[in-house]
Design a protein around this motif. Sequence first.
Motif, PDB file in Angstrom:
ATOM      1  N   TYR A  79      96.145 110.276  -9.660  1.00  0.00           N
ATOM      2  CA  TYR A  79      97.202 110.597  -8.691  1.00  0.00           C
ATOM      3  C   TYR A  79      96.807 110.042  -7.318  1.00  0.00           C
ATOM      4  CZ  TYR A  79     100.225 113.323  -5.619  1.00  0.00           C
ATOM      5  OH  TYR A  79     101.120 113.690  -4.640  1.00  0.00           O
ATOM      6  N   ASN A  80      95.567 110.308  -6.917  1.00  0.00           N
ATOM      7  CA  ASN A  80      95.111 109.851  -5.598  1.00  0.00           C
ATOM      8  C   ASN A  80      95.066 108.331  -5.503  1.00  0.00           C
ATOM      9  OD1 ASN A  80      94.929 112.384  -4.505  1.00  0.00           O
ATOM     10  ND2 ASN A  80      92.769 112.665  -5.019  1.00  0.00           N
ATOM     11  N   LEU A  81      94.744 107.674  -6.608  1.00  0.00           N
ATOM     12  CA  LEU A  81      94.751 106.202  -6.610  1.00  0.00           C
ATOM     13  C   LEU A  81      96.168 105.672  -6.412  1.00  0.00           C
ATOM     14  CD1 LEU A  81      92.216 105.292  -9.462  1.00  0.00           C
ATOM     15  CD2 LEU A  81      91.958 104.800  -7.028  1.00  0.00           C
ATOM     16  N   SER A  82      97.137 106.339  -7.070  1.00  0.00           N
ATOM     17  CA  SER A  82      98.544 105.937  -6.918  1.00  0.00           C
ATOM     18  C   SER A  82      99.011 106.181  -5.488  1.00  0.00           C
ATOM     19  CB  SER A  82      99.438 106.730  -7.871  1.00  0.00           C
ATOM     20  OG  SER A  82      99.154 106.383  -9.175  1.00  0.00           O
ATOM     21  N   VAL A  83      98.606 107.328  -4.926  1.00  0.00           N
ATOM     22  CA  VAL A  83      98.982 107.646  -3.541  1.00  0.00           C
ATOM     23  C   VAL A  83      98.369 106.619  -2.587  1.00  0.00           C
ATOM     24  CG1 VAL A  83      98.625 109.316  -1.662  1.00  0.00           C
ATOM     25  CG2 VAL A  83      99.345 110.105  -3.915  1.00  0.00           C
ATOM     26  N   GLN A  84      97.115 106.299  -2.815  1.00  0.00           N
ATOM     27  CA  GLN A  84      96.434 105.311  -1.959  1.00  0.00           C
ATOM     28  C   GLN A  84      97.163 103.956  -2.023  1.00  0.00           C
ATOM     29  OE1 GLN A  84      92.732 103.838  -3.415  1.00  0.00           O
ATOM     30  NE2 GLN A  84      91.884 103.563  -1.367  1.00  0.00           N
ATOM     31  N   ASP A  85      97.538 103.579  -3.234  1.00  0.00           N
ATOM     32  CA  ASP A  85      98.239 102.312  -3.437  1.00  0.00           C
ATOM     33  C   ASP A  85      99.568 102.302  -2.679  1.00  0.00           C
ATOM     34  OD1 ASP A  85      98.562  99.797  -4.652  1.00  0.00           O
ATOM     35  OD2 ASP A  85      99.917 100.667  -6.136  1.00  0.00           O
ATOM     36  N   TYR A  86     100.308 103.418  -2.788  1.00  0.00           N
ATOM     37  CA  TYR A  86     101.617 103.528  -2.124  1.00  0.00           C
ATOM     38  C   TYR A  86     101.435 103.544  -0.599  1.00  0.00           C
ATOM     39  CZ  TYR A  86     106.164 105.396  -0.772  1.00  0.00           C
ATOM     40  OH  TYR A  86     107.393 105.566  -0.179  1.00  0.00           O
ATOM     41  N   ASN A  87     100.536 104.425  -0.137  1.00  0.00           N
ATOM     42  CA  ASN A  87     100.345 104.568   1.319  1.00  0.00           C
ATOM     43  C   ASN A  87      99.908 103.252   1.955  1.00  0.00           C
ATOM     44  OD1 ASN A  87     101.039 107.194   1.031  1.00  0.00           O
ATOM     45  ND2 ASN A  87      99.011 108.048   1.447  1.00  0.00           N
ATOM     46  N   THR A  88      99.012 102.552   1.284  1.00  0.00           N
ATOM     47  CA  THR A  88      98.542 101.264   1.828  1.00  0.00           C
ATOM     48  C   THR A  88      99.710 100.287   1.912  1.00  0.00           C
ATOM     49  OG1 THR A  88      96.455 101.660   0.702  1.00  0.00           O
ATOM     50  CG2 THR A  88      96.793  99.451   1.548  1.00  0.00           C
ATOM     51  N   TYR A  89     100.531 100.293   0.872  1.00  0.00           N
ATOM     52  CA  TYR A  89     101.657  99.346   0.832  1.00  0.00           C
ATOM     53  C   TYR A  89     102.656  99.630   1.953  1.00  0.00           C
ATOM     54  CZ  TYR A  89     105.557  96.581  -0.917  1.00  0.00           C
ATOM     55  OH  TYR A  89     106.584  95.673  -1.020  1.00  0.00           O
ATOM     56  N   VAL A  90     103.011 100.907   2.131  1.00  0.00           N
ATOM     57  CA  VAL A  90     104.059 101.216   3.125  1.00  0.00           C
ATOM     58  C   VAL A  90     103.539 101.181   4.568  1.00  0.00           C
ATOM     59  CG1 VAL A  90     105.481 102.579   1.551  1.00  0.00           C
ATOM     60  CG2 VAL A  90     103.775 103.733   2.951  1.00  0.00           C
ATOM     61  N   ARG A  91     102.211 101.127   4.725  1.00  0.00           N
ATOM     62  CA  ARG A  91     101.686 101.034   6.092  1.00  0.00           C
ATOM     63  C   ARG A  91     101.465  99.588   6.505  1.00  0.00           C
ATOM     64  NH1 ARG A  91      96.817 105.054   6.940  1.00  0.00           N
ATOM     65  NH2 ARG A  91      96.861 104.078   8.979  1.00  0.00           N
ATOM     66  N   ARG A  92     101.459  98.685   5.520  1.00  0.00           N
ATOM     67  CA  ARG A  92     101.247  97.268   5.834  1.00  0.00           C
ATOM     68  C   ARG A  92     102.576  96.524   5.848  1.00  0.00           C
ATOM     69  NH1 ARG A  92      96.419  95.364   1.966  1.00  0.00           N
ATOM     70  NH2 ARG A  92      96.768  93.412   3.030  1.00  0.00           N
ATOM     71  N   PHE A  93     102.586  95.389   6.500  1.00  0.00           N
ATOM     72  CA  PHE A  93     103.775  94.552   6.511  1.00  0.00           C
ATOM     73  C   PHE A  93     103.797  93.688   5.241  1.00  0.00           C
ATOM     74  CE2 PHE A  93     106.419  90.996   7.680  1.00  0.00           C
ATOM     75  CZ  PHE A  93     107.480  91.636   8.314  1.00  0.00           C
ATOM     76  N   PRO A  94     104.877  93.511   4.570  1.00  0.00           N
ATOM     77  CA  PRO A  94     106.243  93.936   4.908  1.00  0.00           C
ATOM     78  C   PRO A  94     106.642  95.288   4.329  1.00  0.00           C
ATOM     79  CG  PRO A  94     106.319  92.430   3.057  1.00  0.00           C
ATOM     80  CD  PRO A  94     104.876  92.646   3.370  1.00  0.00           C
ATOM     81  N   GLY A  95     105.685  96.011   3.668  1.00  0.00           N
ATOM     82  CA  GLY A  95     106.009  97.289   3.038  1.00  0.00           C
ATOM     83  C   GLY A  95     106.617  98.274   4.027  1.00  0.00           C
ATOM     84  N   VAL A  96     106.053  98.286   5.244  1.00  0.00           N
ATOM     85  CA  VAL A  96     106.533  99.221   6.268  1.00  0.00           C
ATOM     86  C   VAL A  96     108.019  98.965   6.560  1.00  0.00           C
ATOM     87  CG1 VAL A  96     105.745  97.734   8.187  1.00  0.00           C
ATOM     88  CG2 VAL A  96     106.005 100.188   8.554  1.00  0.00           C
ATOM     89  N   PHE A  97     108.413  97.706   6.525  1.00  0.00           N
ATOM     90  CA  PHE A  97     109.803  97.321   6.786  1.00  0.00           C
ATOM     91  C   PHE A  97     110.711  97.774   5.636  1.00  0.00           C
ATOM     92  CE2 PHE A  97     112.888  93.860   5.888  1.00  0.00           C
ATOM     93  CZ  PHE A  97     113.769  94.089   6.938  1.00  0.00           C
ATOM     94  N   TYR A  98     110.256  97.490   4.405  1.00  0.00           N
ATOM     95  CA  TYR A  98     111.062  97.876   3.239  1.00  0.00           C
ATOM     96  C   TYR A  98     111.207  99.395   3.136  1.00  0.00           C
ATOM     97  CZ  TYR A  98     110.144  93.085   1.664  1.00  0.00           C
ATOM     98  OH  TYR A  98     110.053  91.724   1.579  1.00  0.00           O
ATOM     99  N   ALA A  99     110.104 100.124   3.391  1.00  0.00           N
ATOM    100  CA  ALA A  99     110.126 101.587   3.258  1.00  0.00           C
ATOM    101  C   ALA A  99     111.144 102.196   4.211  1.00  0.00           C
ATOM    102  CB  ALA A  99     108.736 102.157   3.510  1.00  0.00           C
ATOM    103  N   SER A 100     111.185 101.684   5.452  1.00  0.00           N
ATOM    104  CA  SER A 100     112.137 102.264   6.404  1.00  0.00           C
ATOM    105  C   SER A 100     113.559 101.786   6.091  1.00  0.00           C
ATOM    106  CB  SER A 100     111.723 101.938   7.843  1.00  0.00           C
ATOM    107  OG  SER A 100     112.049 100.618   8.143  1.00  0.00           O
ATOM    108  N   LEU A 101     113.691 100.561   5.624  1.00  0.00           N
ATOM    109  CA  LEU A 101     115.017 100.016   5.303  1.00  0.00           C
ATOM    110  C   LEU A 101     115.649 100.777   4.139  1.00  0.00           C
ATOM    111  CD1 LEU A 101     117.011  97.587   5.923  1.00  0.00           C
ATOM    112  CD2 LEU A 101     115.910  96.437   4.017  1.00  0.00           C
ATOM    113  N   PHE A 102     114.843 101.051   3.101  1.00  0.00           N
ATOM    114  CA  PHE A 102     115.381 101.714   1.906  1.00  0.00           C
ATOM    115  C   PHE A 102     115.134 103.224   1.908  1.00  0.00           C
ATOM    116  CE2 PHE A 102     114.441  97.333   0.243  1.00  0.00           C
ATOM    117  CZ  PHE A 102     115.765  96.944   0.131  1.00  0.00           C
TER     118      PHE A 102
END
Lengths: 261, 194
Positions: free
Chosen positions: B146-169
Amino acid sequence: MKSAFKFLLLFTLISFTLLGCKSNKEYPNPTNEFYVNDFANTLVPAVESTIVREGERLYDETSDDGEITGVQIVFATFAVENEINIAEYNLSDIYNQWEIGTDDMGILVVYFYVGDTNKPEDLVLSQVIIEIGYQMEIYLSPIEAGNILDDTIMTDMDESMATAQLLYELLTIVYTEVFGYEAFNYDMDEYQYYLDNYDEYSDYDDFWGWILYVVLSPYSVWWEKGILVILGLLIFGVGGGVVKNIGGGGRSGGMGIRRRR
Amino acid sequence: MKKTAIIIIGVIGFLVIFFGISLITGYNKLVDKDESINFEYSEIDRRLQQRYDTLTQLATAVNGFQAHEQAVYDMITSARAAYATAKANGDLEGMIEADSLQSIALADLLALFEDNIPLQTTEAYGDYMDAVWGIESALSEARRQYNLSVQDYNTYVRRFPGVFYASLFNFDNEFEYWRVGEGATEIPDIVFGN
């Protein structure tokens, strides 16, 4: 302009391909035999041969309704310098990397040996862990797995005999519980004889010996050479280089049991 | 003039296709990572239910020491109730706390067993300990995944372009890690055999 665009396109494609090939593997890949991965170099050939033979037989077994097939029991040995180093191994990661058992129907048995990793003869068995695949949890509980370890590898029995009996006990569970056999019979006295007289049995070693004979001996006949050529074509031509057993794509959720010696 | 117009249209077309593909893959990636967390979360939930069942069996097995048994049994049931309430309210922190409480109850139960020599000699004791080790091992692995999945998600949405997609969607900015109390993540060290 056109060539610059082509270069960019090619560069992008290569980059994506290379990124796609990036591997997170931190454990060694399973051996070609797959069912036995003796990285500590501690198992005797007779036992290795038994594990592979029984493993291949079990993999082909199919339940009456045809829904369960591809069950795999895999053995691995690792040598570490100190017992504390065992904690560096995550059995679920190894299980998932090796993808044991179709539809998560697999069992991974790992022996951890402690001592000088360059001297297999001085290694001492420290821990034995059984990792159970997700679906296999229905048929093999940690209690049953623990009892099997207590009755085999945790006894004073010779390690090779104990390993064979451990395999046969696991096979008993799989054949009776999963495939509905009335019983799975094995004879350890007979196995002791097999172990003591392994060289006399026709086995993998003999196969390699036969290949050497056909290639090197001036007395080998034409049809033997023909068989060897056909085998070579099958193995290296159709088989893509090497004929090997592979995992069934299974995963484990960390359920299992451990025993310390 | 004509050549310039073709180039401009070509560039605009390329950019539209490029951003269109990026948006689709970005959205799909977010969905995959979000679903991975949901899957791993359900796995923790399943394992916690398994542990509850195992602990209840264990607590029943210590018949004979009424005072202790009742106290430990109460701890297990209250931890279970706290978990159910937290889950119903979508309170992740409460669920993690209840998970820790169950771990403490388990440790107390094991201590109770260790103090009882006659109980240790029974075959049932070894079986229960195997069941505990198995479920704690599986639970520990479920938390890690679970924590590995959370880490993967959090890293993605904090980096570009993930941060852009997360706020857009409109995806969550971050997920909370499953951090249980110190020592609660460790599998109880039960030694068998010689």
